[in-house]
Design a protein around this motif. Structure first.
Motif, mmCIF file in Angstrom:
data_model
loop_
_atom_site.group_PDB
_atom_site.id
_atom_site.type_symbol
_atom_site.label_atom_id
_atom_site.label_comp_id
_atom_site.label_asym_id
_atom_site.label_seq_id
_atom_site.Cartn_x
_atom_site.Cartn_y
_atom_site.Cartn_z
ATOM 1 N N ASN A 241 13.107 6.134 -8.656
ATOM 2 C CA ASN A 241 12.714 6.414 -7.319
ATOM 3 C C ASN A 241 11.929 5.047 -6.836
ATOM 4 O OD1 ASN A 241 13.392 8.961 -6.152
ATOM 5 N ND2 ASN A 241 12.977 9.641 -7.913
ATOM 6 N N LEU A 242 11.013 4.488 -7.824
ATOM 7 C CA LEU A 242 10.468 3.285 -7.367
ATOM 8 C C LEU A 242 11.258 2.049 -6.934
ATOM 9 C CD1 LEU A 242 7.425 2.876 -9.920
ATOM 10 C CD2 LEU A 242 7.167 2.962 -7.547
ATOM 11 N N ILE B 66 6.697 9.682 -4.983
ATOM 12 C CA ILE B 66 6.738 8.383 -5.463
ATOM 13 C C ILE B 66 7.486 7.553 -4.469
ATOM 14 C CG2 ILE B 66 7.713 6.859 -7.264
ATOM 15 C CD1 ILE B 66 6.623 8.774 -9.344
ATOM 16 N N LEU B 67 8.769 7.861 -4.071
ATOM 17 C CA LEU B 67 9.714 7.212 -3.341
ATOM 18 C C LEU B 67 8.971 7.135 -1.969
ATOM 19 C CD1 LEU B 67 12.371 5.878 -2.215
ATOM 20 C CD2 LEU B 67 13.315 8.360 -2.320
ATOM 21 N N ASN B 68 8.675 8.214 -1.180
ATOM 22 C CA ASN B 68 8.025 8.247 -0.210
ATOM 23 C C ASN B 68 6.859 7.825 -0.019
ATOM 24 O OD1 ASN B 68 10.661 9.246 1.589
ATOM 25 N ND2 ASN B 68 10.417 10.910 0.098
ATOM 26 N N SER C 190 5.941 5.079 -1.675
ATOM 27 C CA SER C 190 5.854 3.881 -1.312
ATOM 28 C C SER C 190 6.424 3.429 -0.117
ATOM 29 C CB SER C 190 6.895 3.353 -2.536
ATOM 30 O OG SER C 190 8.242 3.870 -2.221
ATOM 31 N N LEU D 197 3.040 3.484 2.269
ATOM 32 C CA LEU D 197 2.505 2.381 2.032
ATOM 33 C C LEU D 197 2.975 0.834 2.435
ATOM 34 C CD1 LEU D 197 0.980 3.355 -1.459
ATOM 35 C CD2 LEU D 197 -0.114 3.430 0.626
ATOM 36 N N ASN D 198 4.465 0.703 2.429
ATOM 37 C CA ASN D 198 5.030 -0.479 2.451
ATOM 38 C C ASN D 198 5.499 -0.702 3.656
ATOM 39 O OD1 ASN D 198 4.174 -1.851 -0.041
ATOM 40 N ND2 ASN D 198 5.260 -0.054 -1.201
ATOM 41 N N GLY E 225 12.576 3.161 -3.628
ATOM 42 C CA GLY E 225 11.667 2.777 -2.688
ATOM 43 C C GLY E 225 11.596 1.466 -2.293
ATOM 44 N N VAL E 226 11.587 0.542 -3.116
ATOM 45 C CA VAL E 226 11.464 -1.037 -2.860
ATOM 46 C C VAL E 226 12.879 -1.430 -2.318
ATOM 47 C CG1 VAL E 226 11.374 -3.284 -3.978
ATOM 48 C CG2 VAL E 226 9.898 -1.330 -4.890
ATOM 49 N N VAL F 151 12.795 -0.377 1.473
ATOM 50 C CA VAL F 151 11.782 -1.106 2.208
ATOM 51 C C VAL F 151 12.470 -2.277 2.393
ATOM 52 C CG1 VAL F 151 9.653 -2.397 2.069
ATOM 53 C CG2 VAL F 151 9.511 0.002 1.587
#
Length: 186
Positions: A101-102, A169-171, A173, A176-177, A105-106, A109
């Motif tokens: 999920n990280l 974790i995914l959302n 990030s 925040l980003n 997420g990246v 973004v």
């Protein structure tokens, strides 16, 4: 392409561990678990209805970029799933949920910042953010949470909890980003 590779690899980790995620990607994984139908086909089909919204609210440029991103992730996911590329992995579910999920997420973004999306819920969240100011990450957390709750139909309840951790974790990030006042790849 960078965002698509990261998302595809994250999805591969989730699939290898039997963990689900949210969005149309998670919905496609869930339906695939229930039916045995191929993930790439399900991923593309789940996104088709949202393209009408994208054309009307975001324009053709965004819609074509999004279609390219969706097709790229669908194809890259097949490549990652082929045994000749990475082989069959046994991945611990918590690791897969956190790292997968990280990566997703990246990747999202990166895709958002270049005026694209992964279709589906992403389109709806971006349109809502533009119209109301309600951050896309929060909208996606709500929608993704619904997909994870529905995954109890196909996934062990412990994996549903692990999947819920991944959605946060995914959302988180994304919250925040991804902000509309930051770099947009223009």
């Amino acid at each position: 392409m960078t965002g698509g590779v990261l998302v595809s690899f994250g999805l591969y980790l989730l699939h290898a561990a039997g963990v689900v995620t949210g969005g149309t990607a998670g919905l496609a994984l869930l339906v695939g678990y229930l039916t045995g139908l191929p993930y790439p086909l399900l991923f593309v089909l789940a996104n088709v209805p949202f393209f009408v919204l994208a054309i009307r609210r975001k324009g053709w440029d965004f819609t074509l970029r999004t279609a390219s991103s969706v097709v790229f992730v669908a194809i890259a996911s097949v490549v990652y799933a082929l045994p000749g590329v990475l082989g069959t992995l046994t991945v611990e579910p918590v690791f897969a949920s956190v790292v997968g999920n990280l990566l997703i997420g990246v990747g999202v973004v990166i895709i958002f910042r270049h005026r694209s999306s992964l279709g589906g819920f992403n389109i709806a969240a971006l349109v809502l953010q533009e119209r109301t100011g309600f951050r896309a990450g929060y909208t996606l957390m709500i929608l993704d949470g619904l997909v994870v709750v529905a995954s109890v139909l196909a996934v062990d309840p412990l994996l549903v909890l692990v999947s819920a951790l991944g959605v946060v974790i995914l959302n988180g990030s994304l919250v925040l980003n991804h902000r509309p006042d930051r770099y947009l790849g223009v």
